[in-house]
Design a protein around this motif. Sequence first.
Motif, short mmCIF file in Angstrom:
data_model
loop_
_atom_site.label_atom_id
_atom_site.label_comp_id
_atom_site.label_asym_id
_atom_site.label_seq_id
_atom_site.Cartn_x
_atom_site.Cartn_y
_atom_site.Cartn_z
N LEU A 178 0.83 -1.20 0.00
CA LEU A 178 0.00 0.00 0.00
C LEU A 178 0.87 1.25 0.00
O LEU A 178 1.81 1.36 0.79
N SER A 179 0.55 2.19 -0.88
CA SER A 179 1.27 3.46 -0.94
C SER A 179 0.30 4.61 -1.22
O SER A 179 -0.51 4.52 -2.14
N PHE A 180 0.38 5.66 -0.44
CA PHE A 180 -0.27 6.93 -0.74
C PHE A 180 0.25 7.98 0.24
O PHE A 180 0.92 7.65 1.23
N SER A 181 -0.02 9.24 -0.03
CA SER A 181 0.42 10.31 0.86
C SER A 181 -0.72 11.29 1.06
O SER A 181 -1.64 11.39 0.24
N ILE A 182 -0.65 12.03 2.18
CA ILE A 182 -1.67 13.02 2.52
C ILE A 182 -0.97 14.32 2.85
O ILE A 182 0.02 14.35 3.60
#
Length: 253
Positions: free
Chosen positions: A31-35
């Motif tokens: 899982l990869s994402f940024s905020i």
Amino acid sequence: MKAVPMETKKTILEIQNLVMKFGMFTAVDHLSFSIRQGEVFGFLGANGAGKTTTIKIICGLLKPTAGDVLVNTISVRKHPDKVKRRIGYMSQKFSLYSELTPDSNLDFFGGIYGVPKEQINREKQRLAAELGVPDLSHIRTSSLPMGFKQRLALSCTLLHVPDIIILDEPTSGVDPVGRREFWSEIIRLSRNGKTILVTTHFMDEAEYCDRIVIMRSGGVLALDTPAAVKQRYRAKNLNEAFISAVESGGGKK
């Protein structure tokens, strides 16, 4: 004042190729994402999609099998205790002490994080005025309506000024008016620079998010703005888009 474009704002949470296995079972799958700062980010998925496991890793409660999570550049793998102090977490179940007064709850949670007494008192006054209750020191928290309880829980979550606020089903069991008021507060917080990761099963609430991720089997099915996700699946609303994403495994219709 001109609004700062979201893409130029600082990254507060970065999930890097995260994997979590329990024996042969993979709960989180690369899982990869940024905020970014000030973003309201919707974390969506059916039960068992991997949301809770991911949140536990973010909060430093689980060590990932592989990958890492950075909270304001701090690695949860290397420094879980430092990360814990930079996160405000509010669970889907009312997690405060119901037999204590609201004032006592604020004193307790403020004390855990070493929040100055003056700051706690200011929050007591602000919350009392907001709820229209002249004195929060002589009533039990259990006697408050659910919407008031959630506002109190949010106040306790924000006392230590965390880098990111994680709200896990914050309006579960709250009436429609209370839900709308709570989301108005979330939007207000984001406009003041607070970064918010929120899980919800109410797709109408997810429409308020700047971006959403839809998960299944520990991986990403869709990651974009609500409008873009609806367009991708040619859906009239986000509920239809969510169902289409899950049924198609993320592929376009």
